[in-house]
Design a protein around this motif. Structure first.
Motif, PDB file in Angstrom:
ATOM      1  N   GLN A   1       0.700  -1.314   0.161  1.00  0.00           N
ATOM      2  CA  GLN A   1      -0.334   0.213   0.090  1.00  0.00           C
ATOM      3  C   GLN A   1       0.668   0.994  -0.027  1.00  0.00           C
ATOM      4  OE1 GLN A   1      -1.862   0.976   3.881  1.00  0.00           O
ATOM      5  NE2 GLN A   1      -3.407   2.018   2.724  1.00  0.00           N
ATOM      6  N   THR A   2       0.591   1.866  -1.169  1.00  0.00           N
ATOM      7  CA  THR A   2       1.075   3.110  -0.617  1.00  0.00           C
ATOM      8  C   THR A   2       0.268   4.208   0.455  1.00  0.00           C
ATOM      9  OG1 THR A   2       1.923   2.500  -2.946  1.00  0.00           O
ATOM     10  CG2 THR A   2       2.304   5.623  -2.205  1.00  0.00           C
ATOM     11  N   LYS A   3       1.558   5.069   0.927  1.00  0.00           N
ATOM     12  CA  LYS A   3       0.592   6.235   2.036  1.00  0.00           C
ATOM     13  C   LYS A   3       0.212   6.804   1.430  1.00  0.00           C
ATOM     14  CE  LYS A   3       3.142   6.877   6.281  1.00  0.00           C
ATOM     15  NZ  LYS A   3       3.369   5.613   6.113  1.00  0.00           N
ATOM     16  N   GLY A   4      -1.564   7.177   1.122  1.00  0.00           N
ATOM     17  CA  GLY A   4      -2.586   8.355   0.958  1.00  0.00           C
ATOM     18  C   GLY A   4      -3.006   7.810  -0.126  1.00  0.00           C
ATOM     19  N   ARG A   5      -3.091   5.931  -0.313  1.00  0.00           N
ATOM     20  CA  ARG A   5      -3.833   5.458  -1.211  1.00  0.00           C
ATOM     21  C   ARG A   5      -3.955   4.386  -0.876  1.00  0.00           C
ATOM     22  NH1 ARG A   5      -1.598   5.447  -6.304  1.00  0.00           N
ATOM     23  NH2 ARG A   5      -3.577   4.783  -7.093  1.00  0.00           N
ATOM     24  N   SER A   6      -5.314   3.574  -1.816  1.00  0.00           N
ATOM     25  CA  SER A   6      -6.053   2.795  -0.731  1.00  0.00           C
ATOM     26  C   SER A   6      -5.381   1.231  -0.564  1.00  0.00           C
ATOM     27  CB  SER A   6      -7.217   2.580  -1.634  1.00  0.00           C
ATOM     28  OG  SER A   6      -7.075   1.977  -2.923  1.00  0.00           O
TER      29      SER A   6
ATOM     30  N   ALA B   1      -5.798  -0.200  -4.134  1.00  0.00           N
ATOM     31  CA  ALA B   1      -4.542   0.601  -5.094  1.00  0.00           C
ATOM     32  C   ALA B   1      -3.589   0.050  -5.111  1.00  0.00           C
ATOM     33  CB  ALA B   1      -4.906   1.967  -5.182  1.00  0.00           C
TER      34      ALA B   1
ATOM     35  N   SER C   1      -8.644   2.217   5.736  1.00  0.00           N
ATOM     36  CA  SER C   1      -7.563   0.819   5.634  1.00  0.00           C
ATOM     37  C   SER C   1      -8.228  -0.412   6.106  1.00  0.00           C
ATOM     38  CB  SER C   1      -6.181   1.733   5.526  1.00  0.00           C
ATOM     39  OG  SER C   1      -6.128   1.330   6.479  1.00  0.00           O
TER      40      SER C   1
END
Length: 468
Positions: free
Chosen positions: A103-108, A111, A141
């Motif tokens: 998971q990329t910070k700020g993304r779901s 994603a 999340s």
């Protein structure tokens, strides 16, 4: 598709449960039957292809539950793609990997998961599944975790290390653990006190200590043990199970053993590098030690016996590789003047089964325990058993014909991982994978690769079978 039958004759079938001289009948990608070698039943079988396994072991394909193909780290990427990495896995008798979607910070979470599906789709030589790395524990999340469990992504990795990158604080960890207690997921923990480690890194660099060996010196045993203890207590508060990844040190293993002695659902994994390598490698001169930079770091040799003991007593259940290779030239060299910039990770997916077979010969573990920690336990831990991890009717025909007598020398010149060095360069071991079937299809045929990218299928997983 027409029915195909393969018969494996004359080998010693070794599973976690038993050893038996049996013939194995494979039909349509699954194990159809086993029968005693020479029995009327076995003699009556016919097949399109017969594999002579006399004098060999017939073992389940390995399950490596901790790999990082194409993993982004420190401005670069792990050098093995899903194509090269799963091909190397097959060469080493591993027929299923569980990799980490990030998971990329700020993304779901989705994603991140979709990005990993795209990386792996149509590329893999053997079967694959995913864990999910939680980099950003938020209300959104946490809700997504429930959906992921339903979709067969049933384990979630959190980091007590790497502030500013993957780090979660105790409150975030507790929330994620509470969620997993409800949804049946399993929290996997990178247990090192990253906040304290960053202070020691800063102090070491300020003192001019830039060599690779300081990577191990600042990531202290006590900070692994402390984080392991804290993770266990947070899991107790949440009423959640816990799986501690890449346990490297005596004191951390002792924390897990103490929790298990209380009957707590706490599990531990170690890796070949902690069983066979040490700070001696990290201290190699002329920056060669950079090849051995991984986290948790390599420890002094005296920690190895505690890890072997944990594997014998089942306080540690699984040996995975944490395969995360970076080439020495151009990647590890990024940290030539600053050990904290050396990409963390070692290549190993190809050698796990062989190194653990050597451990059988060295008297550390039994033959059945070899198969338990490399095949059956990881399959059970991550909801893949008995489809994976055993040789039994109905299981996927992931089968390795293993020659226990062949001597080989591990070397970058002969390995199949996409990396320019071997962490085990020049090490002589006995035992070698000869032939590998993945879902009944031969991918390694008498030491020749005959597989293909795209044969490997994505496998959704159930929940941890030790908790059922």
């Amino acid at each position: 598709m027409s029915s195909t039958r393969t018969l494996i004759r004359g080998g010693l079938v070794v599973t976690a449960a038993e050893e038996t001289h049996a013939d194995v009948l494979v039909e349509d990608g699954r194990i159809a039957a086993l029968a005693a070698h020479g029995s009327t039943v076995a003699e009556g079988w016919t097949a399109d292809r017969t594999i002579d396994a006399a004098g060999r072991y017939v073992v389940p394909g390995g399950v490596d539950a901790h790999t990082h193909m194409e993993m982004p780290f420190g401005g670069t990427f792990a050098s093995d793609t899903f194509e090269t990495g799963t091909r190397a896995a097959a060469w080493g008798g591993t027929t299923t990997i569980v990799d980490f979607a990030v998971q990329t910070k700020g993304r779901s979470l989705h994603a991140g998961l979709d990005a990993w599906y795209a990386k792996a789709d149509g590329k893999c030589a053997v079967d694959y599944a995913f864990h999910m790395i939680l980099s950003d524990v938020t209300e959104r999340s946490l809700k997504e975790m429930d959906r992921l469990v339903e979709e067969g992504i049933t384990s979630f990795k959190l980091f007590m290390a790497y502030p500013g990158v993957f780090y979660s604080d105790d409150g975030q960890i507790l929330r994620a653990m509470q969620r997993s207690a409800d949804n049946g997921g399993l929290i996997m923990m990178h247990a090192e006190n990253g906040i304290a480690i960053d202070v020691l890194v800063e102090q070491a660099l300020a003192a001019g200590h830039t060599d690779p060996r300081y990577h191990g010196e600042v990531r202290k045993v006590l900070l692994e043990a402390e984080a392991t203890h804290r993770a266990i207590q947070l899991a107790r508060v949440a009423g959640a199970p816990l799986y501690v990844v890449h346990v490297s040190a005596d004191e951390a293993a002792a924390e897990i053993a103490a929790a298990r002695a209380k009957g707590l659902p706490v599990f531990g994994e170690t890796c070949p590098q902690y069983l066979f390598l040490s700070t001696d490698d990290l201290a190699e001169p002329d920056f060669q030690g950079a090849k051995y930079v991984c986290s948790t770091p390599l420890r002094p040799r005296e920690h190895q016996e505690a890890l072997w003991r944990g594997l014998r007593t089942d306080d540690l259940q699984v040996v995975s590789t944490d395969h995360c290779p970076f080439c020495f030239v151009g990647q590890k060299e990024l940290g030539r003047d600053d050990f904290s910039k050396i990409p963390n990770g070692l290549p190993g997916v190809e050698h796990r089964m062989d190194l653990l077979h050597q451990a059988v010969l060295d008297g550390h573990i039994s033959r059945r325990r070899w198969i338990e920690i490399a095949c059956a336990a990881p399959a059970r831990m991550f909801g893949l058993y008995p489809k994976k991890g055993t040789i039994a009717p109905g299981a996927d025909a992931d089968v390795v014909i293993y020659d226990p007598t062949v001597e080989q020398t591990l070397s970058a010149a002969t390995h199949h991982m996409n990396v320019d060095y071997s962490a085990y360069e020049g090490r002589r071991i006995t035992g070698q994978v000869e032939t590998v079937l993945s879902r009944g299809e031969v991918v390694i045929d008498r030491r020749e690769y005959v597989g293909r990218a795209g044969h490997g299928q994505y496998v959704p997983r159930g929940t941890c079978q030790y908790l059922r």
